[in-house]
Design an enzyme around this catalytic site. Structure first.
Site, mmCIF file in Angstrom:
data_model
loop_
_atom_site.group_PDB
_atom_site.id
_atom_site.type_symbol
_atom_site.label_atom_id
_atom_site.label_comp_id
_atom_site.label_asym_id
_atom_site.label_seq_id
_atom_site.Cartn_x
_atom_site.Cartn_y
_atom_site.Cartn_z
ATOM 1 N N ARG A 91 55.574 57.435 36.090
ATOM 2 C CA ARG A 91 56.013 57.884 34.766
ATOM 3 C C ARG A 91 55.803 59.389 34.637
ATOM 4 O O ARG A 91 56.666 60.123 34.214
ATOM 5 C CB ARG A 91 55.183 57.178 33.685
ATOM 6 C CG ARG A 91 55.857 55.970 33.127
ATOM 7 C CD ARG A 91 54.979 55.333 32.077
ATOM 8 N NE ARG A 91 53.635 55.064 32.585
ATOM 9 C CZ ARG A 91 52.966 53.952 32.335
ATOM 10 N NH1 ARG A 91 53.495 53.016 31.588
ATOM 11 N NH2 ARG A 91 51.758 53.771 32.814
ATOM 12 N N LYS A 107 52.392 39.570 39.532
ATOM 13 C CA LYS A 107 52.347 38.113 39.267
ATOM 14 C C LYS A 107 53.078 37.754 37.994
ATOM 15 O O LYS A 107 53.707 36.706 37.906
ATOM 16 C CB LYS A 107 50.904 37.617 39.197
ATOM 17 C CG LYS A 107 50.135 38.137 37.994
ATOM 18 C CD LYS A 107 48.725 38.468 38.305
ATOM 19 C CE LYS A 107 48.321 39.680 37.481
ATOM 20 N NZ LYS A 107 47.313 40.487 38.064
ATOM 21 N N GLU A 155 52.498 38.627 48.475
ATOM 22 C CA GLU A 155 51.162 38.133 48.842
ATOM 23 C C GLU A 155 50.087 38.619 47.875
ATOM 24 O O GLU A 155 49.140 37.895 47.556
ATOM 25 C CB GLU A 155 50.817 38.609 50.268
ATOM 26 C CG GLU A 155 49.480 38.158 50.795
ATOM 27 C CD GLU A 155 49.353 36.649 50.878
ATOM 28 O OE1 GLU A 155 50.009 36.044 51.741
ATOM 29 O OE2 GLU A 155 48.586 36.061 50.076
ATOM 30 N N VAL A 189 48.733 36.916 43.977
ATOM 31 C CA VAL A 189 47.701 35.910 43.695
ATOM 32 C C VAL A 189 46.471 36.212 44.540
ATOM 33 O O VAL A 189 46.556 36.338 45.762
ATOM 34 C CB VAL A 189 48.194 34.482 44.024
ATOM 35 C CG1 VAL A 189 47.102 33.458 43.747
ATOM 36 C CG2 VAL A 189 49.445 34.139 43.228
ATOM 37 N N GLY A 246 44.604 38.858 44.966
ATOM 38 C CA GLY A 246 44.452 40.188 45.567
ATOM 39 C C GLY A 246 44.496 40.223 47.078
ATOM 40 O O GLY A 246 45.533 39.969 47.685
ATOM 41 N N ILE A 253 43.151 38.300 49.276
ATOM 42 C CA ILE A 253 43.032 37.033 50.016
ATOM 43 C C ILE A 253 44.405 36.550 50.481
ATOM 44 O O ILE A 253 45.314 36.386 49.664
ATOM 45 C CB ILE A 253 42.404 35.931 49.125
ATOM 46 C CG1 ILE A 253 41.059 36.387 48.584
ATOM 47 C CG2 ILE A 253 42.271 34.626 49.892
ATOM 48 C CD1 ILE A 253 40.465 35.442 47.539
ATOM 49 N N LYS A 309 49.217 32.701 37.924
ATOM 50 C CA LYS A 309 48.912 32.475 39.344
ATOM 51 C C LYS A 309 49.036 30.991 39.703
ATOM 52 O O LYS A 309 49.496 30.654 40.795
ATOM 53 C CB LYS A 309 47.522 33.015 39.656
ATOM 54 C CG LYS A 309 47.483 34.548 39.562
ATOM 55 C CD LYS A 309 46.069 35.074 39.533
ATOM 56 C CE LYS A 309 46.064 36.597 39.498
ATOM 57 N NZ LYS A 309 44.716 37.134 39.241
#
Ligand code: NAP
Length: 449
Positions: free
Chosen positions: A48, A106, A130, A133, A135, A137, A206
């Site tokens: 921005r 998400k 990926e 959901v 972060g 993992i 999620k």
């Protein structure tokens, strides 16, 4: 050394996650090029405010406030702006040019995933998410690819770090919800407006994403039952602890067959009691974990950082490398599969167990009256603990509630499995019953060992 032409990468957003993605892309350019088989060329970063001071030192000439122009001519667009607008339009624009898109958004995937996946499929592009959901993992790819030959039965996820931090503080330090939330805000775990986290909305999005992938079914976010942690009291936490449980906000996705034989799926989010021996009970602080039960694989647990700029950047870069490799080596994109198209069942149809904490008048016959309410609703009691209310040490006084003294007693009642519909009607009837003074807690028990 590298024969292939550079892959042109446009980045939208340079906040917590975007700035780390840009840094790693620039710092690890050689290694990433070796893995992909072509250089990854960061062509620009849309923000921005191009003059804003940023935590990461990035070349000024990369910044632009013209996202649309940056997208045109890109091979891969990474969207890390967040929100629905203008992110949705920009992703759609990128896909319309045939570019692959990587996003961590998400909210957007939960609300508009199916139409964007459709668009990607039509043009043969890839849309990966990926990081949306849990972060850092890896959970989307394992569910979609690694477990593609198995049958996922159930997912129990701690997918919101803020609420896990708060509940963990309440459990381990005895903080009230308000104190724990204030500390979460001071430490940067909670946003200034924490509604999305403590209201369960973030976990709901999620859960919709996880259920869609795991069960090959489109799961609209509105069909995910949602309850947040705002009503959780320190008393409930203490009672849970005494009974060998911890309270966790869970995203639950499971295959369900109703009593009428209908096979469907359930996706729901609520605070639940988890046995202290369950692997999810040992997930502390702001961490996330996703516990997956699959027919052949058995129990799997994915654990780690559910948020954080650099941690989330890892998941984004994984998607980027995967898309870039496909650009170099060819082959079709990975589409989303919704072939199973199972009905999403209402929460009333699922089977669960409750723990009900009930204050009753301490007079003769009370236990029999309460037992009758259970039997009227076809719910059987599995455990019953009874304490006198207001005793100085809070010690259990077995048999006291039926003993005929004045005052009150607290009953902590664990039920056997029953439908949610029967259990919630039972809880209402108990609250209204003249033998009861008040219902101080109703929580489901999940993750049976
Ligand atoms: P953030 O810190 O708020 O950064 C957003 C960035 O997008 C900023 O650089 C902002 O520009 C830019 N931006 C916003 N609206 C824009 C617009 N209309 N036009 C151009 N640029 C715009 O967000 P974040 O925490 O990095 O999160 C990014 C995404 O990752 C979100 O979808 C989030 O849900 C997801 N995610 C985040 C985490 C995490 O730990 N933070 C974890 C998992 C997933 P300015 O800098 O100029 O304002």
């Amino acid at each position: 050394m590298n024969q292939n032409r550079p892959i042109r990468v446009a980045l939208l957003g340079a906040g917590s996650v975007g700035s780390q993605v840009a840094r790693i892309l620039l710092e690890n350019a050689d290694e990433l090029a070796a893995r992909v088989g072509a250089p990854l060329l960061l062509t620009g970063i849309a923000v921005r405010n191009v003059d804003a001071k940023r935590d990461v030192d990035l070349p000024k000439e990369l910044f632009t406030d013209d996202a649309e122009r940056l997208i045109l001519g890109s091979d891969i667009v990474i969207e890390l702006m967040g929100g629905i607008d203008p992110a949705k339009g920009l992703i759609s624009l990128a896909l319309s040019t045939g570019a692959d898109v990587v996003t961590a958004n998400k909210a957007l995937i939960a609300a508009h995933g199916p139409e964007l996946f459709d668009q990607a499929r039509r043009v043969g592009a890839q849309l990966t998410y990926e990081a949306a959901v849990a972060g850092a993992i890896p959970i989307i790819r394992p569910l979609r690819d690694s477990l593609a030959g198995d049958r996922v039965e159930r997912i129990l996820g701690i997918v919101n770090g803020t609420t896990n931090f708060i509940l963990d503080r309440m459990h381990t330090r005895g903080d009230s919800l308000e104190e724990a939330l204030r500390i979460a805000t001071d430490l940067g775990y909670a946003e200034a407006d924490p509604t999305a986290d403590i209201g369960g909305y973030d976990a709901q999005q999620k859960a919709a994403i996880l259920a869609s992938i795991a069960f090959h079914t489109e799961v609209p976010v509105e069909l995910v039952h949602r309850e947040g942690i705002t009503e959780i009291t320190i008393e409930q936490i203490e009672r849970a602890k005494a009974a060998g449980f911890v309270v966790k906000l869970l995203a639950i996705c499971e295959r369900v067959t109703t009593s009428d034989g209908v096979e469907g799926i359930s996706a729901r989010v609520y605070p639940a009691l988890v046995d202290t021996q369950h692997p999810l009970a040992s997930v502390h602080g702001g961490n996330n974990a996703v516990f997956v039960q699959a027919q052949a694989a058995g129990d799997l647990m994915f654990y780690g950082a559910g948020a954080g700029g650099v941690e989330t950047a890892s998941a984004v870069l994984g998607d980027l490398v995967s898309s870039a490799r496909r650009r170099v080596n060819g082959g079709p994109g990975l589409g989303e599969s919704t072939h199973a198209d199972l009905p999403v069942l209402e929460v009333g149809e699922i089977t669960t167990r409750y723990q009900i904490i009930l204050e009753v008048h301490d007079r003769p016959g009370v236990l029999a009256e309460i037992a009758k309410v259970f039997s009227d609703f076809g719910v059987s009691v599995s455990t019953l603990e009874q304490r006198s209310t207001g005793s100085a040490d809070g010690a259990a006084t077995p048999g006291h509630a039926d003993g005929g003294s004045e005052g009150g007693a607290t009953l902590v009642i664990g039920t056997h499995a029953a439908t949610e519909r029967a259990l919630s009607a039972l809880a209402e009837a108990l609250a209204a019953h003249e033998a009861s003074r008040r219902v101080t807690g109703v929580l489901r028990v999940e993750g049976a060992l």
